[in-house]
Design a protein around this motif. Structure first.
Motif, PDB file in Angstrom:
ATOM      1  N   SER A 193      31.994  67.874  45.219  1.00 42.36           N
ATOM      2  CA  SER A 193      31.742  68.120  46.705  1.00 42.36           C
ATOM      3  C   SER A 193      31.161  69.518  47.092  1.00 42.36           C
ATOM      4  O   SER A 193      29.991  69.565  47.836  1.00 42.36           O
ATOM      5  CB  SER A 193      33.141  67.996  47.446  1.00 42.36           C
ATOM      6  N   ALA A 194      31.491  70.475  46.695  1.00 39.71           N
ATOM      7  CA  ALA A 194      30.959  71.899  47.225  1.00 39.71           C
ATOM      8  C   ALA A 194      29.640  71.886  46.700  1.00 39.71           C
ATOM      9  O   ALA A 194      28.630  72.341  47.271  1.00 39.71           O
ATOM     10  CB  ALA A 194      31.664  72.881  46.426  1.00 39.71           C
ATOM     11  N   GLN A 209      36.429  69.203  43.973  1.00 40.77           N
ATOM     12  CA  GLN A 209      36.122  70.224  44.830  1.00 40.77           C
ATOM     13  C   GLN A 209      34.736  70.753  44.151  1.00 40.77           C
ATOM     14  O   GLN A 209      33.844  71.152  44.979  1.00 40.77           O
ATOM     15  CB  GLN A 209      37.116  71.296  44.662  1.00 40.77           C
ATOM     16  N   TYR A 211      44.955  65.131  51.576  1.00 43.29           N
ATOM     17  CA  TYR A 211      45.308  66.082  50.192  1.00 43.29           C
ATOM     18  C   TYR A 211      46.598  66.219  49.906  1.00 43.29           C
ATOM     19  O   TYR A 211      47.260  66.102  49.066  1.00 43.29           O
ATOM     20  CB  TYR A 211      44.639  67.413  50.189  1.00 43.29           C
ATOM     21  N   VAL A 238      41.783  67.276  41.341  1.00 41.06           N
ATOM     22  CA  VAL A 238      41.334  68.072  42.530  1.00 41.06           C
ATOM     23  C   VAL A 238      40.224  69.143  42.481  1.00 41.06           C
ATOM     24  O   VAL A 238      39.198  69.126  43.185  1.00 41.06           O
ATOM     25  CB  VAL A 238      42.568  68.849  43.474  1.00 41.06           C
ATOM     26  N   LEU A 239      40.316  69.963  41.415  1.00 45.80           N
ATOM     27  CA  LEU A 239      39.345  70.685  41.076  1.00 45.80           C
ATOM     28  C   LEU A 239      37.878  70.363  40.739  1.00 45.80           C
ATOM     29  O   LEU A 239      36.964  70.726  41.282  1.00 45.80           O
ATOM     30  CB  LEU A 239      39.640  71.860  39.997  1.00 45.80           C
TER      31      LEU A 239
END
Length: 147
Positions: A106-107, A103, A79, A99-100
């Motif tokens: 993935s989350a 995320q 990252y 990136v968000l």
């Protein structure tokens, strides 16, 4: 629980700041990898101070942990290196947008399947709509950045 949310909000605020600062450091010194090294050196010192203040005993149990848990260090290095290289040419907002998005995907998967020992939170239709709304909001932000 609200203090957890506040801490994570602060961490989230810090991500674009980290990206902008380290990207600028990399550009100023002419070496994104060197800037990442400096960042990790400062982070190591800060983490070491926090460990000493909270009790270094946990460090003794590191050697018996499953090797795959250390992948987190590789991921944080990926990252920081990628944001330091890419943000100056792609823009901090664009870089953080993706990136968000990553995320959120993935989350949702980690929660739904309880990966890595996480608490299972099923991916319901309501959560899918929420993720789609967040994705749409992020996309709208990017559209206004280009205008």
């Amino acid at each position: 629980m609200t203090h957890y949310a506040a801490i994570m909000l602060a961490a989230g605020i810090g991500i674009p700041v980290l990206a902008a600062l380290n990207a600028r450091l990399g550009a100023n010194i002419g070496g994104p990898a060197a800037a990442a090294f400096v960042l990790f050196t400062v982070a190591l010192i800060c983490s070491g101070v926090a460990m000493v203040l909270t009790g270094p005993g946990a460090l003794a149990r590191v050697a018996v942990q499953p090797p795959h848990l250390f992948l987190a260090g590789v991921l944080v290095a990926f990252y920081v290196l990628s944001i330091t290289w890419i943000a100056p040419v792609f823009g901090v907002g664009n870089a953080v947008f993706f990136v968000l998005l990553g995320q959120m995907i993935s989350a949702a998967a980690i929660d739904h399947f309880g990966l890595f020992g996480a608490r299972i939170v099923p991916l319901t239709a309501v959560r899918v709509v929420g993720l789609m709304a967040m994705t749409g909001g992020l996309a709208l932000i990017q559209l206004t950045n280009r205008g």
